[in-house]
Write a protein that holds these residues in place. Structure first.
Motif, PDB file in Angstrom:
ATOM      1  N   UNK A 100       0.771  -1.058   0.061  1.00 25.07           N
ATOM      2  CA  UNK A 100       0.104  -0.212  -0.157  1.00 25.07           C
ATOM      3  C   UNK A 100       1.092   1.209   0.047  1.00 25.07           C
ATOM      4  N   UNK A 101       1.258   1.584  -1.128  1.00 23.89           N
ATOM      5  CA  UNK A 101       2.133   2.804  -1.277  1.00 23.89           C
ATOM      6  C   UNK A 101       1.559   4.079  -0.784  1.00 23.89           C
ATOM      7  N   UNK A 102       2.576   5.040  -0.217  1.00 24.10           N
ATOM      8  CA  UNK A 102       1.994   6.274   0.026  1.00 24.10           C
ATOM      9  C   UNK A 102       1.603   7.263  -1.200  1.00 24.10           C
ATOM     10  N   UNK A 103       0.528   7.956  -1.200  1.00 26.54           N
ATOM     11  CA  UNK A 103       0.325   8.803  -2.299  1.00 26.54           C
ATOM     12  C   UNK A 103       1.525   9.684  -2.632  1.00 26.54           C
ATOM     13  N   UNK A 104       1.557  10.541  -3.930  1.00 28.28           N
ATOM     14  CA  UNK A 104       2.639  11.165  -4.522  1.00 28.28           C
ATOM     15  C   UNK A 104       2.771  12.382  -3.256  1.00 28.28           C
TER      16      UNK A 104
END
Length: 599
Positions: free
Chosen positions: A108-112
């Motif tokens: 679950x990657x962080x948003x930009x």
């Protein structure tokens, strides 16, 4: 009669020539405004634009005459709490995701807007890692300062702390006599482990990767897989010691590997509920396992007759679990191959007639439909269906693929399924990398020495770089972009390992886990999607202090890259390629060892 205004005066209308100029101006204004709005909305959706880069030309295969210009950049140090930061598997963000099937442990990657643009520090007291092969059995405590496994698993002899070091005696839950004796028994059950038939393996729920470490000495290259957690740091222990490993979990998404690739899969009391949820986890093992490949299980419910008392259950419950497992595996075209004591071995069928039986409407699991791509494995949901091996592939089964090490240099059958793939293309790639490696070693003599153990080829084609260094005391994680041509099956058919990845995101590993990063034209291929600054920051995160990077790029990018990495405390020098062409250069870089000012 002329029309009049409200005062009774005749209305005058402008002629065509007098109307043209204001209408033209209005049209230009509207077009310009539309273009502006389109630029706002489309650029954010379709492209990540580097804030620090001002382009004087457009990146392409045809190198611009004007190199990329970079504005001044600087990076602060992350606080000490980020010393083991894994952006896409961050425990601080787990509460945002569900617990069903442990989905919070997936990527679950962080948003930009929430990306970190600071440099991840090493732990206090960090030392250059102990070198291979000594590192297989010991590592510095301060490099991986976690006592949880040592305290909780002390009776199982996984590891123990002595002075400034962790020692790894090779124990484990299911091998109290040591991993060597455990693998010896496994080899008795699977003779194919000894003659080069089995070359690649995956260990699901790897513990501290003792099994994968032992197999390296037997010529079997293993991907050790475990999820990120708050305390155990299993993957970090493995990579610190020089053993191949990657963060991952079988949950709701496919593992980032192609179908029909691993020769063997292993689970030693890994606590994966294989028979739950319709056997969907076993279906994923079936997908990634080569026809004729082996699935090895030790621990519950194997040997339930003698072991059930230690499993907090009844013998009847354990027998039921084993019967369910056997029935499920049979329905997936596995056959029990061998069994002794705590180890059971099943083999995936090479006979297509077994899969023909799945056409029965009442069969479970059913065949996946024709629209299911067997190799799609980047954020691809698991499905409750069986991926049937391609019947056209006659030489990719374990019984027909060449044995190791011959398979490394024989053109894989699956290359014909890649764009422009052919035997000539394969041989040309191998020849090219043989020449390149000789040149690289002249530029970086550390290659082939004890200084370099964990290596990543960040955007490989056929694994040519990994094949060229096969006789050096190192291993290579081959990465194929999820947006590039799918050549990863070819990599596995050669007896090498790798993964799919999108470099616009963080890689599934801990900080400081690779000694050498190699990339060939990555920014030329991906700069239209990925912010170059963040790709380089990710390289800094996963590269060990004093580690190296070989950056082979077009002349358009090379000076910009050099300027950015200088601010990351790297030292680089620009070199010619082996043929001295002007349009392409090589950066040889080394990351400096530094300590946080925030401790």
């Amino acid at each position: 009669m002329k029309n009049k205004d409200k005062d009774g005066k005749p209305l005058s209308y402008p002629d065509k020539s007098s109307r043209t100029v204001p209408m033209t101006i209005m049209l230009l204004v509207l077009c310009g405004f539309s273009f502006y709005l389109g630029g706002i909305f489309c650029s954010e959706k379709d492209r990540i634009v580097p804030n620090d880069v001002a382009k004087t030309g457009s990146p392409s295969k045809e190198v611009s005459s004007s190199p990329l210009q970079v504005k001044s950049v600087s990076f602060t140090e992350c606080s000490a709490e980020y010393q083991d930061y894994t952006p896409c598997t961050d425990p601080k963000r787990w509460k945002k995701y569900g617990t069903h099937r442990l989905t919070f442990l997936e990527r679950h990657c962080p948003p930009i807007f929430d990306r970190k643009d600071c440099l991840v520090p090493p732990p206090d007291g960090y030392k250059p890692p102990i070198r291979w092969p000594k590192s297989k059995n010991e590592c510095w405590y301060r490099n991986v300062p976690y006592d949880w496994i040592n305290k909780q698993k002390s009776n199982q002899n996984w590891l123990r702390k002595e002075g400034e070091k962790f020692l790894f005696p090779g124990g484990g839950t299911m091998f109290p006599k040591g991993v060597g004796a455990y693998v010896d028994l496994m080899q008795d059950l699977i003779p194919e482990m000894q003659d080069g038939t089995i070359r690649t393996a995956i260990d699901t729920g790897c513990g501290v990767a003792s099994w994968g470490g032992d197999l390296l000495d037997r010529g079997i290259l293993t991907v050790s897989l475990a999820p990120r957690d708050n305390h155990e740091a299993q993957v970090q222990f493995a990579l610190e010691r020089g053993i191949p490993a990657i963060l991952g979990i079988i949950s709701t998404q496919r593992l980032p590997f192609p179908s029909n690739s691993f020769d063997m899969a292993h689970c030693s009391r890994c606590l994966i509920p294989w028979t739950e949820f319709g056997g969907i986890y076993l279906l994923e093992i079936h997908r990634i396992l080569r026809p004729g490949g082996f699935w090895v299980l030790s621990g519950p419910p194997v040997n339930y007759e003698n072991r059930w008392r230690g499993w907090n259950t009844t013998v009847e419950e354990q027998k039921s679990d084993y019967d369910k497992l056997q029935e499920l595996l049979t329905s997936m075209c596995f056959k029990l191959y061998n069994k002794k004591d705590d180890i059971a071995v099943w083999q995936k069928s090479v006979d297509s007639s077994c899969y023909d039986k799945l056409t029965n409407p009442d069969a479970y699991p059913p065949k996946c439909d024709d629209g299911t791509e067997p190799d799609a494995a980047w954020y691809t949901p698991l499905r409750p269906c069986i991926v049937v091996p391609n019947p056209k592939l006659k030489k990719s089964a374990l019984t027909t693929v060449p044995k190791w090490p011959e398979r490394l240099s024989i053109t894989p059958e699956r290359i014909s399924y890649t764009p422009s793939g052919s035997s000539n293309a394969f041989k040309h790639d191998d020849s090219k990398w043989s020449v390149r490696l000789k040149h690289y070693k002249s530029l970086l003599p550390a290659i082939g020495t004890e200084k370099i153990r964990n290596v990543m080829d960040m955007n490989t084609m056929y694994g040519g770089f990994a094949a060229a260094v096969i006789n050096d005391p190192l291993w290579v994680m081959n990465v194929v972009s999820s947006y590039a041509a799918n050549t990863l099956p070819v990599v596995y058919d050669r007896g090498l390992i790798g993964t799919y990845h999108d470099w616009c995101e963080a890689f599934s590993t801990y900080p400081r886990t690779y000694d050498l990063l190699h990339l060939d034209g990555l920014f030329t291929a991906e700069s239209h999607r990925c912010d170059m600054k963040y790709v380089l920051l990710e390289m800094d995160r996963i590269l060990r202090p004093n580690g190296y990077a070989i950056i082979r790029e077009s002349s358009y990018f090379i000076d910009a890259i050099s300027a950015i990495v200088k601010e990351m405390k790297w030292s680089c020098r620009k070199e010619e390629t082996e043929y001295g062409v002007e349009k392409e250069k090589v950066l040889i870089c080394q990351k400096k060892l530094w300590y946080s000012k925030n401790l």
